[in-house]
Design an enzyme around this catalytic site. Structure first.
Site, mmCIF file in Angstrom:
data_model
loop_
_atom_site.group_PDB
_atom_site.id
_atom_site.type_symbol
_atom_site.label_atom_id
_atom_site.label_comp_id
_atom_site.label_asym_id
_atom_site.label_seq_id
_atom_site.Cartn_x
_atom_site.Cartn_y
_atom_site.Cartn_z
ATOM 1 N N ALA A 75 -0.900 5.943 4.818
ATOM 2 C CA ALA A 75 -0.404 5.108 5.915
ATOM 3 C C ALA A 75 0.862 4.366 5.504
ATOM 4 C CB ALA A 75 -1.486 4.111 6.347
ATOM 5 N N GLY A 76 0.831 3.750 4.324
ATOM 6 C CA GLY A 76 1.983 2.992 3.857
ATOM 7 C C GLY A 76 3.196 3.894 3.664
ATOM 8 N N GLN A 109 -18.867 1.857 7.705
ATOM 9 C CA GLN A 109 -19.451 3.207 7.722
ATOM 10 C C GLN A 109 -20.128 3.548 6.393
ATOM 11 O OE1 GLN A 109 -17.010 7.092 8.018
ATOM 12 N NE2 GLN A 109 -18.275 7.038 9.849
ATOM 13 N N LEU A 121 -18.669 11.149 -3.692
ATOM 14 C CA LEU A 121 -18.823 11.762 -2.372
ATOM 15 C C LEU A 121 -19.054 13.274 -2.469
ATOM 16 C CD1 LEU A 121 -18.523 11.355 0.760
ATOM 17 C CD2 LEU A 121 -16.229 12.242 0.462
ATOM 18 N N ARG A 143 -22.001 10.396 11.282
ATOM 19 C CA ARG A 143 -22.473 9.873 9.996
ATOM 20 C C ARG A 143 -23.500 8.764 10.111
ATOM 21 N NH1 ARG A 143 -16.524 9.996 7.132
ATOM 22 N NH2 ARG A 143 -16.572 12.237 6.775
ATOM 23 N N GLU A 193 -6.460 2.459 7.011
ATOM 24 C CA GLU A 193 -7.803 1.863 6.980
ATOM 25 C C GLU A 193 -7.742 0.336 7.047
ATOM 26 O OE1 GLU A 193 -10.383 3.765 4.150
ATOM 27 O OE2 GLU A 193 -11.973 2.281 4.465
ATOM 28 N N PHE A 245 -16.511 19.534 11.596
ATOM 29 C CA PHE A 245 -16.958 18.268 11.014
ATOM 30 C C PHE A 245 -17.872 17.607 12.040
ATOM 31 C CE2 PHE A 245 -15.055 15.885 7.247
ATOM 32 C CZ PHE A 245 -14.947 17.011 6.472
ATOM 33 N N GLU A 257 -18.392 15.964 3.737
ATOM 34 C CA GLU A 257 -19.001 16.502 4.955
ATOM 35 C C GLU A 257 -18.614 17.982 5.134
ATOM 36 O OE1 GLU A 257 -19.014 13.621 8.097
ATOM 37 O OE2 GLU A 257 -18.584 15.155 9.596
ATOM 38 N N ASP A 306 -8.216 -6.267 -0.251
ATOM 39 C CA ASP A 306 -7.224 -7.341 -0.446
ATOM 40 C C ASP A 306 -6.431 -7.635 0.829
ATOM 41 O OD1 ASP A 306 -8.097 -7.055 -3.038
ATOM 42 O OD2 ASP A 306 -6.282 -6.079 -3.764
ATOM 43 N N HIS A 333 -21.600 6.824 4.393
ATOM 44 C CA HIS A 333 -21.569 8.287 4.401
ATOM 45 C C HIS A 333 -22.936 8.789 3.960
ATOM 46 C CE1 HIS A 333 -20.412 12.401 3.683
ATOM 47 N NE2 HIS A 333 -19.186 12.148 4.105
ATOM 48 N N GLY A 373 -0.669 4.389 -0.007
ATOM 49 C CA GLY A 373 -1.482 5.522 0.433
ATOM 50 C C GLY A 373 -0.752 6.229 1.567
ATOM 51 N N SER A 380 -9.697 10.045 9.799
ATOM 52 C CA SER A 380 -8.998 8.950 9.127
ATOM 53 C C SER A 380 -7.671 9.407 8.526
ATOM 54 C CB SER A 380 -9.884 8.349 8.046
ATOM 55 O OG SER A 380 -9.140 7.423 7.314
ATOM 56 N N LEU A 381 -7.687 10.546 7.865
ATOM 57 C CA LEU A 381 -6.416 11.071 7.349
ATOM 58 C C LEU A 381 -5.438 11.212 8.509
ATOM 59 C CD1 LEU A 381 -7.510 13.822 4.778
ATOM 60 C CD2 LEU A 381 -6.604 11.545 4.293
ATOM 61 N N HIS A 388 -18.679 4.001 2.798
ATOM 62 C CA HIS A 388 -17.624 5.015 2.716
ATOM 63 C C HIS A 388 -16.315 4.585 3.363
ATOM 64 C CE1 HIS A 388 -15.840 8.957 2.434
ATOM 65 N NE2 HIS A 388 -15.714 9.058 3.745
ATOM 66 N N GLY A 427 0.814 -1.208 0.000
ATOM 67 C CA GLY A 427 0.000 0.000 0.000
ATOM 68 C C GLY A 427 0.850 1.261 0.000
ATOM 69 N N ARG A 461 -16.586 6.052 12.752
ATOM 70 C CA ARG A 461 -15.493 7.012 12.655
ATOM 71 C C ARG A 461 -16.026 8.430 12.498
ATOM 72 N NH1 ARG A 461 -12.800 9.626 8.372
ATOM 73 N NH2 ARG A 461 -13.746 8.412 6.697
HETATM 74 C C1 LIG Z 1 -14.108 9.871 -1.374
HETATM 75 C C2 LIG Z 1 -13.457 9.809 -0.030
HETATM 76 C C3 LIG Z 1 -13.251 10.960 0.710
HETATM 77 C C4 LIG Z 1 -12.650 10.906 1.960
HETATM 78 N N1 LIG Z 1 -12.475 12.069 2.659
HETATM 79 C C5 LIG Z 1 -11.841 12.027 3.848
HETATM 80 C C6 LIG Z 1 -11.560 13.229 4.557
HETATM 81 O O1 LIG Z 1 -11.861 14.331 4.103
HETATM 82 N N2 LIG Z 1 -10.933 13.136 5.749
HETATM 83 C C7 LIG Z 1 -10.552 11.936 6.285
HETATM 84 O O2 LIG Z 1 -9.977 11.919 7.373
HETATM 85 N N3 LIG Z 1 -10.805 10.784 5.620
HETATM 86 C C8 LIG Z 1 -11.410 10.792 4.413
HETATM 87 N N4 LIG Z 1 -11.639 9.634 3.746
HETATM 88 C C9 LIG Z 1 -11.080 8.376 4.277
HETATM 89 C C10 LIG Z 1 -9.573 8.337 4.035
HETATM 90 O O3 LIG Z 1 -9.258 9.004 2.848
HETATM 91 C C11 LIG Z 1 -9.033 6.916 3.923
HETATM 92 O O4 LIG Z 1 -9.523 6.123 4.963
HETATM 93 C C12 LIG Z 1 -7.509 6.925 4.004
HETATM 94 O O5 LIG Z 1 -6.968 7.846 3.093
HETATM 95 C C13 LIG Z 1 -6.942 5.544 3.756
HETATM 96 O O6 LIG Z 1 -5.549 5.643 3.632
HETATM 97 P P1 LIG Z 1 -4.670 4.346 3.581
HETATM 98 O O7 LIG Z 1 -3.255 4.793 3.465
HETATM 99 O O8 LIG Z 1 -5.027 3.457 4.686
HETATM 100 O O9 LIG Z 1 -5.117 3.586 2.250
HETATM 101 P P2 LIG Z 1 -5.307 4.114 0.699
HETATM 102 O O10 LIG Z 1 -4.962 5.522 0.523
HETATM 103 O O11 LIG Z 1 -6.630 3.630 0.316
HETATM 104 O O12 LIG Z 1 -4.178 3.273 -0.019
HETATM 105 C C14 LIG Z 1 -4.249 1.872 -0.184
HETATM 106 C C15 LIG Z 1 -3.041 1.418 -0.970
HETATM 107 O O13 LIG Z 1 -3.000 -0.009 -0.992
HETATM 108 C C16 LIG Z 1 -2.721 -0.456 -2.282
HETATM 109 N N5 LIG Z 1 -3.259 -1.799 -2.424
HETATM 110 C C17 LIG Z 1 -4.483 -2.259 -2.056
HETATM 111 N N6 LIG Z 1 -4.582 -3.569 -2.343
HETATM 112 C C18 LIG Z 1 -3.405 -3.946 -2.888
HETATM 113 C C19 LIG Z 1 -2.892 -5.152 -3.395
HETATM 114 N N7 LIG Z 1 -3.613 -6.282 -3.412
HETATM 115 N N8 LIG Z 1 -1.644 -5.163 -3.911
HETATM 116 C C20 LIG Z 1 -0.892 -4.045 -3.930
HETATM 117 N N9 LIG Z 1 -1.331 -2.865 -3.455
HETATM 118 C C21 LIG Z 1 -2.568 -2.825 -2.942
HETATM 119 C C22 LIG Z 1 -3.343 0.579 -3.191
HETATM 120 O O14 LIG Z 1 -2.756 0.550 -4.474
HETATM 121 C C23 LIG Z 1 -3.016 1.863 -2.423
HETATM 122 O O15 LIG Z 1 -1.708 2.294 -2.737
HETATM 123 C C24 LIG Z 1 -12.247 9.659 2.494
HETATM 124 C C25 LIG Z 1 -12.440 8.506 1.761
HETATM 125 C C26 LIG Z 1 -13.064 8.572 0.527
HETATM 126 C C27 LIG Z 1 -13.291 7.278 -0.205
#
Ligand SMILES: Cc1cc2nc3c(=O)[nH]c(=O)nc-3n(C[C@H](O)[C@H](O)[C@H](O)COP(=O)(O)OP(=O)(O)OC[C@H]3O[C@@H](n4cnc5c(N)ncnc54)[C@H](O)[C@@H]3O)c2cc1C
Length: 566
Positions: free
Chosen positions: A16-17, A233, A245, A279, A369, A119, A248, A214, A235, A14, A385-386, A344, A12, A380
């Site tokens: 967190a990763g 959750q 989306l 929510r 997440e 929020f 909020e 996954d 939304h 994103g 979450s961010l 959401h 991942g 939540r």
């Molecule tokens: C539309 C939307 C708006 C949001 N707005 C907000 C907000 O304003 N404020 C807030 O706090 N939260 C918000 N959230 C929630 C928040 O954005 C997410 O919970 C958070 O960003 C998740 O981050 P993450 O690093 O855990 O995962 P992600 O950013 O989802 O990253 C997951 C990573 O895992 C990788 N991955 C997944 N499966 C595999 C696999 N099998 N093999 C290889 N790679 C894989 C993907 O490629 C990606 O790089 C929102 C969510 C959505 C959907």
């Protein structure tokens, strides 16, 4: 099978990763970051509304981190581990200021301080933002920082498929190069799962198509537990009918929800907090309005921004304005935006402690997440979450560094085991006929939406379970039309579907098991919260076609459960 070795593999890219990668690589270890997509296309980039933070000297003078922790705990209907909520709140200001120094350009107040908006569920406004593109700004910042470190290798357009483990330790992962379907064994001393959420299990979701759960399924198949998997959750304000989306932030800036009669109906459900109730409460309110005949034909309500003024809307809520224009063909400065609830976020996740460590498997960590710390409990709060991805991504990175300092090489050889694990993955490309994966996927998404959604009851959940079991049988006959090895996206979709079916079984079973209503888990047949019997975390293991459930106590520090009224 080809092999590569790293100190740490992170699934991942994103927030967190990347935050974990930054911490580990900065300590001198080599890291592989694997992602299905280019890092800045991870779902974190879609986050709009903002990131919550108490910043000393910048927040409301009456506010403090304890209030922030308390709001998070109450918002999560007391299923939150309170030590985790305190850590989140106390580190929030520092981490947002760090991101600001790294280059994220937060909106400002006229006096130069970082701007803030309300929020849902916040006693004082705490959400910091970059217009309504906050996640995008943060992700670019952290990616830039992390990719500048020499010891991080990015494998993007790679698909992580299985965790490799021995008796008690994680040994790496198997991933496919999506360009040519070649599997590679990534051997590692530690693995961090930061694979984000699972919205694609549901017919209606605000998530990206890559959010197929996954990481949860990989963990389950490696005999690792999920914590609180029943908590999903929804939304309240996804654009009708596309489910994009509408942040909020819109309500945070003053938008109000109205039914077909023009009534501000939230007054009935949350007399004090109104449209800014958490929510779960707003989602149930909207569906109740629709069910009782006060929704618009088609099943939605209106989100009214019109009183905010055109300039303000275009500056602060540009994305909401554009989405309404492009995908619903209307001008949000003059008309209400049609909205309805959609999946959401996933509060459940891989069971970890506040350092990101999983107790089932030595060397396995999870963050963001994909993990359940648990900082969100049963529901939540928006913009937490961010914050979680950054705070706990970093904590996890630090814990991995500590783990590596005392690491000893295992004596057993694992290569042959790993080799065996990929054979079955290719079955779908070998079969010439059977059931197309798309057919199974559509049924799964409808089942989850209809029976494991905002409102649940025993009959519905049992129906869901028997349908999921049928689909798991169908999966054995699954095939894909594309037989090529070059960017065979159908092949990966089929693997994702297998993951979704593992996760769906665990979610539905845990939802049937929890006989109370708490946060986002609402049982029509058990409408009350039951602290006597259910103030505890679900710990669920997948054993073949059944789910084994045990429990863990919720960690309490300062706050006793009380009625959750807004
Ligand atoms: C539309 C939307 C708006 C949001 N707005 C907000 C907000 O304003 N404020 C807030 O706090 N939260 C918000 N959230 C929630 C928040 O954005 C997410 O919970 C958070 O960003 C998740 O981050 P993450 O690093 O855990 O995962 P992600 O950013 O989802 O990253 C997951 C990573 O895992 C990788 N991955 C997944 N499966 C595999 C696999 N099998 N093999 C290889 N790679 C894989 C993907 O490629 C990606 O790089 C929102 C969510 C959505 C959907």
């Amino acid at each position: 099978m080809e092999k590569v070795s790293y100190d740490v593999v992170i699934v991942g890219a994103g927030l967190a990763g990347l935050m974990a990668a930054h911490e580990i690589a900065s300590a001198g270890y080599n890291v592989a970051v694997i992602s299905k997509v280019f890092p800045t296309r991870s779902h974190s980039a879609a986050a709009e509304g903002g990131i919550a933070a108490y910043i000393q000297g910048n927040s409301d003078p009456n506010d403090n981190p304890d209030y922030m922790a308390y709001d998070t705990i109450k918002g999560g209907d007391y299923l939150v581990d309170q030590d985790a909520a305190e850590l989140l709140a106390y580190k929030s200001g520092e981490i947002v200021m760090l991101l600001e120094r790294w280059g994220t350009l937060f909106n400002r107040q006229p006096d130069g301080r970082v701007a803030v908006r309300y929020f849902g569920g916040q006693t004082y406004p705490r959400t910091r933002f970059v217009g309504d593109k906050t996640g995008m700004a943060l992700l670019h910042t952290v990616y830039e920082r992390t990719s500048g470190l020499g010891s991080v290798d990015f494998y993007f357009e790679w698909f992580a498929w299985e965790l490799v483990r021995d008796e008690n330790r994680v040994r790496g992962i198997i991933a496919f190069d999506m360009r040519n379907m070649v599997p590679v064994f990534f051997k590692a001393k530690a693995v961090v799962i930061a694979s984000g959420g699972m919205g694609m299990l549901y017919r209606h979701s605000t998530n990206s198509y890559i959010n197929t759960g996954d990481g949860y399924a990989m963990a389950l198949r490696a005999r690792v537990a999920l914590k609180d998997p029943e908590f999903v959750q929804f939304h309240p304000t996804a654009l009708y009918p596309s489910d994009i989306l509408i942040s909020e932030a819109a309500r945070g800036e003053g938008a109000v929800l109205r039914n077909v009669k023009g009534e501000r109906f939230m007054a009935r459900y949350a007399p004090k907090k109104l449209d800014l109730a958490p929510r779960d409460i707003v989602s149930r309110a909207i569906l109740t309005e629709v069910k009782e005949g006060r929704g618009f034909p088609g099943g939605y309500v209106g989100l009214d921004l019109t009183h905010l003024g055109e300039d303000y809307i275009k500056e602060r809520l540009a994305l909401a304005y554009e989405a309404a224009k492009s995908f619903a063909g209307l001008d949000a400065t003059k008309e209400m935006i049609p909205v309805r609830p959609a999946q959401h976020y996933y509060m459940g996740g891989i069971d970890v402690d506040i350092t990101g460590r999983n107790p089932d498997l030595i060397g396995l960590f999870a963050a963001g997440e994909a993990a359940c710390v648990s900082v969100h409990g049963a529901n939540r709060l928006g913009s937490n979450s961010l914050l979680e991805t950054l705070v706990f991504g970093r904590e996890t990175g630090r814990a991995v560094v500590e783990f590596l300092k005392s690491y000893t090489e295992p004596s057993s050889d694992i290569d042959k085991e790993a080799e065996k694990m990929i054979d079955s993955a290719y079955d779908v490309v070998k079969s010439e006929s059977g059931i197309h994966f798309g057919e199974i996927l559509e049924k799964l998404r409808d089942t989850m939406w209809d029976y494991v959604g905002v409102f649940r009851d025993e009959n519905g959940l049992k129906t869901a379970l028997s349908e999921i079991m049928k689909l798991r049988e169908d999966m054995k006959k699954m095939y894909v039309l594309d037989k090529s090895k070059v960017y065979n996206t159908e092949f990966y979709n089929a693997l994702e579907l297998k993951n979704m079916l593992d996760l769906a079984l665990v979610i539905a079973t845990s939802a049937l098991n929890r006989k109370e209503s708490r946060g986002a888990h609402y049982r029509l047949d058990f409408p009350e919260r039951d602290d006597q019997n259910w103030l505890k975390h679900t710990i669920a293991y997948l054993r073949g076609n059944s789910v084994e459930i045990t429990y863990k106590p919720v960690k309490m520090t300062k706050w006793k459960p009380e009625a959750r009224v807004y």
